[in-house]
Scaffold this motif. Structure first.
Motif, PDB file in Angstrom:
ATOM      1  N   UNK A 117       0.827  -1.200   0.000  1.00  0.00           N
ATOM      2  CA  UNK A 117       0.000   0.000   0.000  1.00  0.00           C
ATOM      3  C   UNK A 117       0.865   1.256   0.000  1.00  0.00           C
ATOM      4  N   UNK A 118       1.941   1.229   0.772  1.00  0.00           N
ATOM      5  CA  UNK A 118       2.868   2.352   0.812  1.00  0.00           C
ATOM      6  C   UNK A 118       3.463   2.588  -0.576  1.00  0.00           C
ATOM      7  N   UNK A 119       3.920   1.528  -1.216  1.00  0.00           N
ATOM      8  CA  UNK A 119       4.517   1.659  -2.547  1.00  0.00           C
ATOM      9  C   UNK A 119       3.510   2.222  -3.547  1.00  0.00           C
ATOM     10  N   UNK A 120       2.260   1.788  -3.444  1.00  0.00           N
ATOM     11  CA  UNK A 120       1.223   2.286  -4.351  1.00  0.00           C
ATOM     12  C   UNK A 120       1.007   3.781  -4.140  1.00  0.00           C
ATOM     13  N   UNK A 121       1.030   4.218  -2.884  1.00  0.00           N
ATOM     14  CA  UNK A 121       0.850   5.645  -2.611  1.00  0.00           C
ATOM     15  C   UNK A 121       2.038   6.451  -3.121  1.00  0.00           C
ATOM     16  N   UNK A 122       3.235   5.910  -2.962  1.00  0.00           N
ATOM     17  CA  UNK A 122       4.425   6.605  -3.453  1.00  0.00           C
ATOM     18  C   UNK A 122       4.381   6.718  -4.977  1.00  0.00           C
ATOM     19  N   UNK A 123       3.874   5.698  -5.641  1.00  0.00           N
ATOM     20  CA  UNK A 123       3.730   5.774  -7.098  1.00  0.00           C
ATOM     21  C   UNK A 123       2.825   6.929  -7.510  1.00  0.00           C
ATOM     22  N   UNK A 124       1.820   7.219  -6.691  1.00  0.00           N
ATOM     23  CA  UNK A 124       0.928   8.339  -6.986  1.00  0.00           C
ATOM     24  C   UNK A 124       1.593   9.679  -6.684  1.00  0.00           C
ATOM     25  N   UNK A 125       2.474   9.702  -5.686  1.00  0.00           N
ATOM     26  CA  UNK A 125       3.101  10.945  -5.260  1.00  0.00           C
ATOM     27  C   UNK A 125       4.279  11.350  -6.129  1.00  0.00           C
ATOM     28  N   UNK A 126       5.014  10.360  -6.653  1.00  0.00           N
ATOM     29  CA  UNK A 126       6.286  10.679  -7.293  1.00  0.00           C
ATOM     30  C   UNK A 126       6.525   9.847  -8.552  1.00  0.00           C
ATOM     31  N   UNK A 127       6.753  10.499  -9.691  1.00  0.00           N
ATOM     32  CA  UNK A 127       7.085   9.763 -10.907  1.00  0.00           C
ATOM     33  C   UNK A 127       8.511   9.237 -10.894  1.00  0.00           C
ATOM     34  N   UNK A 128       9.323   9.749  -9.951  1.00  0.00           N
ATOM     35  CA  UNK A 128      10.718   9.319  -9.851  1.00  0.00           C
ATOM     36  C   UNK A 128      11.195   9.494  -8.413  1.00  0.00           C
ATOM     37  N   UNK A 129      12.161   8.682  -8.032  1.00  0.00           N
ATOM     38  CA  UNK A 129      12.784   8.793  -6.722  1.00  0.00           C
ATOM     39  C   UNK A 129      14.290   8.955  -6.920  1.00  0.00           C
ATOM     40  N   UNK A 130      14.808  10.073  -6.476  1.00  0.00           N
ATOM     41  CA  UNK A 130      16.242  10.305  -6.607  1.00  0.00           C
ATOM     42  C   UNK A 130      17.034   9.503  -5.580  1.00  0.00           C
ATOM     43  N   UNK A 131      16.383   9.131  -4.502  1.00  0.00           N
ATOM     44  CA  UNK A 131      17.017   8.252  -3.520  1.00  0.00           C
ATOM     45  C   UNK A 131      15.943   7.555  -2.695  1.00  0.00           C
ATOM     46  N   UNK A 132      16.246   6.334  -2.322  1.00  0.00           N
ATOM     47  CA  UNK A 132      15.420   5.549  -1.404  1.00  0.00           C
ATOM     48  C   UNK A 132      16.316   5.156  -0.247  1.00  0.00           C
ATOM     49  N   UNK A 133      16.059   5.714   0.925  1.00  0.00           N
ATOM     50  CA  UNK A 133      16.894   5.474   2.094  1.00  0.00           C
ATOM     51  C   UNK A 133      16.178   4.488   3.009  1.00  0.00           C
ATOM     52  N   UNK A 134      16.665   3.257   3.042  1.00  0.00           N
ATOM     53  CA  UNK A 134      16.060   2.185   3.849  1.00  0.00           C
ATOM     54  C   UNK A 134      16.669   2.245   5.241  1.00  0.00           C
ATOM     55  N   UNK A 135      16.067   3.049   6.091  1.00  0.00           N
ATOM     56  CA  UNK A 135      16.635   3.369   7.397  1.00  0.00           C
ATOM     57  C   UNK A 135      15.971   2.642   8.562  1.00  0.00           C
ATOM     58  N   UNK A 136      14.667   2.456   8.517  1.00  0.00           N
ATOM     59  CA  UNK A 136      13.926   1.964   9.688  1.00  0.00           C
ATOM     60  C   UNK A 136      14.447   0.601  10.150  1.00  0.00           C
ATOM     61  N   UNK A 137      14.357   0.369  11.439  1.00  0.00           N
ATOM     62  CA  UNK A 137      14.799  -0.924  11.964  1.00  0.00           C
ATOM     63  C   UNK A 137      14.419  -1.098  13.421  1.00  0.00           C
ATOM     64  N   UNK A 138      14.525  -2.332  13.894  1.00  0.00           N
ATOM     65  CA  UNK A 138      14.229  -2.653  15.286  1.00  0.00           C
ATOM     66  C   UNK A 138      15.332  -3.533  15.853  1.00  0.00           C
ATOM     67  N   UNK A 139      15.455  -3.506  17.178  1.00  0.00           N
ATOM     68  CA  UNK A 139      16.321  -4.426  17.922  1.00  0.00           C
ATOM     69  C   UNK A 139      15.462  -5.076  18.990  1.00  0.00           C
TER      70      UNK A 139
END
Length: 318
Positions: A117-139
């Motif tokens: 669902x997140x990816x689908x919303x991003x597709x609506x928001x942005x025709x291109x992504x100059x960077x994708x920062x995969x930051x989130x995480x848990x311990x």
């Protein structure tokens, strides 16, 4: 077969056998960082003088710690930052707290449907992504599972794998950069590396964070291989031991030399936007330069197998 179609099928796994036939990239050469940058530099210092107007960058885990600082600094430099958080309220509050343009999107990395669902919303928001920062995480300090899989592997690796897979067309359209936050703790992964036969965590869950960080590094390495010829790049960075909220479930045991989020976000921001990193792919960075990594994190065969297994796992839960 048209080249763009071939690439699309390659990314989605439909041409996995052909993907394995791609040559492994030469060991990434990381150019020297500007003399002003060193261990202890901040994200603002790492991006000083940069004008990011016109760029769109997605940062996961934007509501606290390194993610919040990354979003703040990139928005400060003029980028439109799409910031993800696990709840709408957290995302809205984080985006409202920074100067510049920041758009919140809900993303629960433990939930395949939420990732899609997140990816689908991003597709609506942005025709291109100059960077994708995969930051989130848990311990975690206990054994938790999601759909039978060890939870840190799911959140830290598998959710990001699916998100990147869903958004690669946007990254490639911009000849953009995928930045995966790893950790020097990948060296403490269970013996043998990725536990393909026991992804439930049985017998190794106390090393689950290290296992997930090894997965991050291997994912970034294999993605770099698959992006050859597209102009897009993939690199893994370690922010160093940083005092954030990530240890809230395991006693908040930080060393006295723990970095601030401003310092922890420095290398991720540098890798995501600095001109010195243009064209660099397949690298593992610490403090703006090549970091030490285990032989397992450089194992191309393990990286390719992890990609294939990850694709099967997320497809199973489609």
């Amino acid at each position: 077969m048209p080249d763009l179609l071939r690439r699309h099928l390659l990314w989605t796994g439909a041409l996995a056998p052909l993907a394995l036939a791609l040559p492994s990239p030469a060991r990434a050469q990381v150019p020297p960082a500007p003399a002003a940058l060193s261990a202890g530099s901040t994200a603002e210092q790492a991006t000083a003088g940069l004008d990011l107007r016109g760029r769109t960058i997605l940062v996961t885990g934007c509501n606290s710690g390194i993610g919040l600082e990354t979003m703040r600094v990139l928005a400060l430099r003029g980028a439109h930052v799409i910031g993800t958080a696990r709840t709408s309220d957290k995302g809205k509050a984080a985006c409202a707290s920074v100067s510049g343009r920041a758009t919140p999107v809900v993303l629960d990395l433990a939930d395949v449907r939420s990732v899609r669902d997140c990816a689908a919303q991003v597709h609506q928001l942005a025709p291109r992504l100059d960077a994708l920062v995969c930051n989130a995480g848990i311990v975690l300090d206990d054994w938790e599972k999601v759909d039978g899989l060890e939870k840190q592997f799911v959140v830290n690796h598998l959710g990001h794998f699916l998100l990147a897979e869903q958004l690669l067309d946007r990254v490639v359209a911009a000849q953009g950069r995928v930045i995966v936050l790893g950790s020097g703790d990948h060296r403490n992964a269970p013996a043998g590396g990725i536990q393909f036969a026991r992804l439930s965590g049985e017998g190794w869950y106390r090393r689950g964070y290290s296992h997930s960080k090894l997965a991050n590094g291997l994912f970034s390495l294999e993605l770099a291989r698959r992006l050859q010829g597209t102009g897009a790049t993939s690199n893994c960075v370690t922010p160093g031991h940083t005092r954030t909220a990530i240890l809230r479930n395991s006693g908040n045991n930080y060393r006295e030399d723990a970095r601030t989020p401003a310092q922890g976000a420095a290398t991720p921001c540098y890798a995501a936007v600095h001109p010195a990193m243009a064209g660099v792919s397949g690298a593992y960075l610490r403090d703006f330069t090549a970091g030490e990594q285990s032989a397992q994190q450089q194992d191309a065969a393990m990286a390719a197998r992890l990609w294939a297994v990850s694709h099967e796992l997320v497809a199973r839960n489609a």
